[in-house]
Motif scaffolding. Structure first.
Motif, PDB file in Angstrom:
ATOM      1  N   UNK A  26       0.828  -1.206   0.000  1.00 56.16           N
ATOM      2  CA  UNK A  26       0.000   0.000   0.000  1.00 56.16           C
ATOM      3  C   UNK A  26       0.864   1.259   0.000  1.00 56.16           C
ATOM      4  N   UNK A  27       1.991   1.214   0.673  1.00 54.03           N
ATOM      5  CA  UNK A  27       2.911   2.353   0.653  1.00 54.03           C
ATOM      6  C   UNK A  27       3.475   2.559  -0.753  1.00 54.03           C
ATOM      7  N   UNK A  28       3.911   1.475  -1.379  1.00 50.27           N
ATOM      8  CA  UNK A  28       4.448   1.575  -2.741  1.00 50.27           C
ATOM      9  C   UNK A  28       3.378   2.078  -3.710  1.00 50.27           C
ATOM     10  N   UNK A  29       2.181   1.543  -3.595  1.00 48.35           N
ATOM     11  CA  UNK A  29       1.084   1.969  -4.464  1.00 48.35           C
ATOM     12  C   UNK A  29       0.788   3.456  -4.296  1.00 48.35           C
ATOM     13  N   UNK A  30       0.808   3.918  -3.050  1.00 48.59           N
ATOM     14  CA  UNK A  30       0.515   5.330  -2.784  1.00 48.59           C
ATOM     15  C   UNK A  30       1.580   6.228  -3.410  1.00 48.59           C
ATOM     16  N   UNK A  31       2.828   5.874  -3.222  1.00 52.82           N
ATOM     17  CA  UNK A  31       3.916   6.686  -3.772  1.00 52.82           C
ATOM     18  C   UNK A  31       3.873   6.697  -5.301  1.00 52.82           C
ATOM     19  N   UNK A  32       3.538   5.548  -5.901  1.00 53.49           N
ATOM     20  CA  UNK A  32       3.544   5.452  -7.356  1.00 53.49           C
ATOM     21  C   UNK A  32       2.333   6.122  -7.994  1.00 53.49           C
ATOM     22  N   UNK A  33       1.172   5.988  -7.372  1.00 51.80           N
ATOM     23  CA  UNK A  33      -0.063   6.407  -8.028  1.00 51.80           C
ATOM     24  C   UNK A  33      -0.647   7.715  -7.507  1.00 51.80           C
ATOM     25  N   UNK A 206       3.296   4.608  12.063  1.00 51.24           N
ATOM     26  CA  UNK A 206       2.409   3.487  12.397  1.00 51.24           C
ATOM     27  C   UNK A 206       1.732   2.897  11.173  1.00 51.24           C
ATOM     28  N   UNK A 207       1.293   1.660  11.319  1.00 50.93           N
ATOM     29  CA  UNK A 207       0.450   1.062  10.295  1.00 50.93           C
ATOM     30  C   UNK A 207      -0.913   1.736  10.309  1.00 50.93           C
ATOM     31  N   UNK A 208      -1.673   1.570   9.232  1.00 51.90           N
ATOM     32  CA  UNK A 208      -2.886   2.374   9.037  1.00 51.90           C
ATOM     33  C   UNK A 208      -4.055   1.488   8.638  1.00 51.90           C
ATOM     34  N   UNK A 209      -5.188   2.132   8.390  1.00 53.75           N
ATOM     35  CA  UNK A 209      -6.337   1.426   7.833  1.00 53.75           C
ATOM     36  C   UNK A 209      -6.643   1.997   6.449  1.00 53.75           C
ATOM     37  N   UNK A 210      -7.111   1.140   5.588  1.00 59.39           N
ATOM     38  CA  UNK A 210      -7.623   1.556   4.286  1.00 59.39           C
ATOM     39  C   UNK A 210      -9.143   1.546   4.404  1.00 59.39           C
ATOM     40  N   UNK A 211      -9.732   2.708   4.678  1.00 64.93           N
ATOM     41  CA  UNK A 211     -11.166   2.756   4.971  1.00 64.93           C
ATOM     42  C   UNK A 211     -12.036   2.548   3.737  1.00 64.93           C
ATOM     43  N   UNK A 212     -11.412   2.376   2.573  1.00 66.72           N
ATOM     44  CA  UNK A 212     -12.189   2.002   1.395  1.00 66.72           C
ATOM     45  C   UNK A 212     -12.398   0.485   1.329  1.00 66.72           C
ATOM     46  N   UNK A 213     -11.602  -0.264   2.098  1.00 66.64           N
ATOM     47  CA  UNK A 213     -11.688  -1.725   2.089  1.00 66.64           C
ATOM     48  C   UNK A 213     -12.211  -2.291   3.411  1.00 66.64           C
ATOM     49  N   UNK A 404       0.757   8.433   5.908  1.00 69.09           N
ATOM     50  CA  UNK A 404       1.836   8.428   4.922  1.00 69.09           C
ATOM     51  C   UNK A 404       2.324   9.835   4.639  1.00 69.09           C
ATOM     52  N   UNK A 405       1.413  10.784   4.485  1.00 70.80           N
ATOM     53  CA  UNK A 405       1.821  12.158   4.195  1.00 70.80           C
ATOM     54  C   UNK A 405       2.614  12.760   5.353  1.00 70.80           C
ATOM     55  N   UNK A 406       2.220  12.435   6.564  1.00 71.07           N
ATOM     56  CA  UNK A 406       2.955  12.948   7.723  1.00 71.07           C
ATOM     57  C   UNK A 406       4.370  12.375   7.752  1.00 71.07           C
ATOM     58  N   UNK A 407       4.507  11.111   7.398  1.00 72.09           N
ATOM     59  CA  UNK A 407       5.832  10.510   7.376  1.00 72.09           C
ATOM     60  C   UNK A 407       6.699  11.114   6.281  1.00 72.09           C
ATOM     61  N   UNK A 408       6.141  11.287   5.092  1.00 68.14           N
ATOM     62  CA  UNK A 408       6.900  11.889   3.997  1.00 68.14           C
ATOM     63  C   UNK A 408       7.361  13.293   4.355  1.00 68.14           C
TER      64      UNK A 408
END
Length: 421
Positions: A26-33, A206-213, A404-408
């Protein structure tokens, strides 16, 4: 402005969909897309949590392109029974082969801005150090999902003190040399900070939730899930890996004590090397109030999570800050009523206690777990309070984009190798 380039290195990735693989993918997907970065990963062929190569894969070098991410797969040793010794063989063999893949990228590819090491295996930190020798400007991010050596020591997977001393020495070298260290819980951050002392900060990622899934629903459709025959039952759900560190044998004992309550059903959903042992014990005791499910795709899994009356997080009586159960995120995402068997030393205990997310009982205590289940089944108001608090916490603290945005932002604004607040 040129696109930022990220290279990830870690054992686990898509199509594995539990644990570390889920968050790395999910991290890779977020960065790529979402960020439109150039993202690659060096990973193994999928095997977890069954410890068996997935159907359709061969355990060899392979190049893929999935969801915008360049995937370089390398052979990985997959022991059927993952003992401490066999996991060390897996670690060293993957380290060697990932070094070969990284060398190829150093020769043929444009240099990366960030190299993200996913630990375990902790040894992969040396791949980052190796890459840095030839690409000084690349920032090495060492992200710790489990404190692997500490856990192996506490679980007695490794008992040789000389070997443990060598492993801790190697870990210390890695922590001293990488640019950024991050981990998934406040308690793990404290432990890691003690290892590096004041030399650099450990970032909380921290790990997160994908609230779309994974999300709360008002009801469930029994014809669409494996619980169709048990719609009148009170479901006690454990979902996740089934291994040594979970201590799931306690569920066998509690299910045996609750045989006189035919409305209560235990569901263990997951895979792992210890599952066959648990199934054999259930058979020996003729337990009909406990069933096993395989891991399900996200849509079906969300139905199962919402179906549960009580969710169970089970841990042995070991140091609570050696790892942090990502299953808690899913439970909070659906607003689940929770019982956790954890000791008072870990951040999981303090998190649940601080936000009143569920009921805590001592580890390895079947009697206390038995009483907690009966108490919550008879206490609708208490359960509803836990559910409300869980949903509130998930919404305020666990959304994927925010984390993710906070970490970046933190790695882009914080100088590496520098102590920060």
């Amino acid at each position: 402005m040129p696109k930022k380039r990220y290279l990830f290195i870690g054992y686990n990735y898509y199509p594995e969909f539990t644990g570390i693989a889920k968050y790395t993918a999910e991290m890779c997907d977020y960065l790529a897309n979402v960020k439109k970065y150039d993202v690659s990963i060096i990973t193994g062929n999928p095997y977890y949590p069954m410890w068996k190569l997935y159907e359709g894969y061969q355990n060899k070098f392979k190049q893929e392109f999935h969801n915008g991410v360049h995937v370089s797969r390398i052979p990985i040793y997959i022991p059927q029974q993952p003992t401490g010794r066999k996991r060390m063989i897996q670690d060293f063999s993957f380290l060697l082969l990932s070094m070969i893949s990284v060398s190829k990228k150093l020769i043929l590819d444009k240099k990366y801005d960030y190299l993200v090491i996913i630990a375990p295996s902790f040894l992969l930190g040396f791949v980052g150090m190796y890459y840095k020798l030839f690409s000084k400007k690349t920032k090495i991010i060492y992200h710790i999902q489990d404190l692997q050596i500490d856990a192996a020591k506490d679980l007695r997977l490794i008992s040789n003190q000389k070997l443990l001393k060598v492993l801790f020495f190697l870990e210390k070298k890695i922590l001293a040399r990488v640019d950024f260290i991050s981990t998934i819980s406040a308690g793990m951050k404290v432990k890691i900070s003690a290892k590096v002392k004041a030399k650099k900060d450990c970032l909380l990622f921290p790990n997160w939730i994908d609230d779309s899934a994974i999300f709360s629903t008002n009801g469930f459709e029994p014809q669409k899930n494996g619980l169709a025959s048990f719609q009148n039952k009170k479901v006690m759900l454990y979902s996740g890996s089934i291994g040594e560190k979970q201590g799931l044998e306690i569920l066998i004992e509690v299910a045996d004590k609750l045989k006189t309550f035919p409305e209560i059903l235990f569901v263990i959903c997951g895979e792992g090397p210890y599952r066959v042992v648990l199934e054999a014990r259930c058979k020996d005791k003729n337990l009909e109030n406990i069933i096993f499910f395989n891991l399900a795709p996200a849509k079906d899994f969300n139905v199962l999570l919402n179906r549960a009356d009580i969710h169970l997080i089970i841990q042995k009586n070991i140091d609570g800050d050696l790892f942090f159960p990502s299953k808690l995120n899913n439970i909070m995402a659906v607003g689940g009523c929770l019982i956790a068997t954890v000791n008072e030393t870990g951040s999981l205990y303090h998190l649940i206690n601080k936000y009143t997310l569920g009921k805590i009982v001592p580890p390895s205590s079947p009697d206390e777990l038995y009483k907690a289940i009966l108490y919550l089944l008879a206490s609708e108001d208490t359960c509803n309070g836990y559910k409300k608090n869980a949903l509130t916490y998930a919404k305020n603290h666990l959304l994927k984009e925010h984390i993710i945005e906070r970490f970046l932002l933190s790695i882009n604004s914080t100088p590496s190798n520098r102590l920060v607040n």
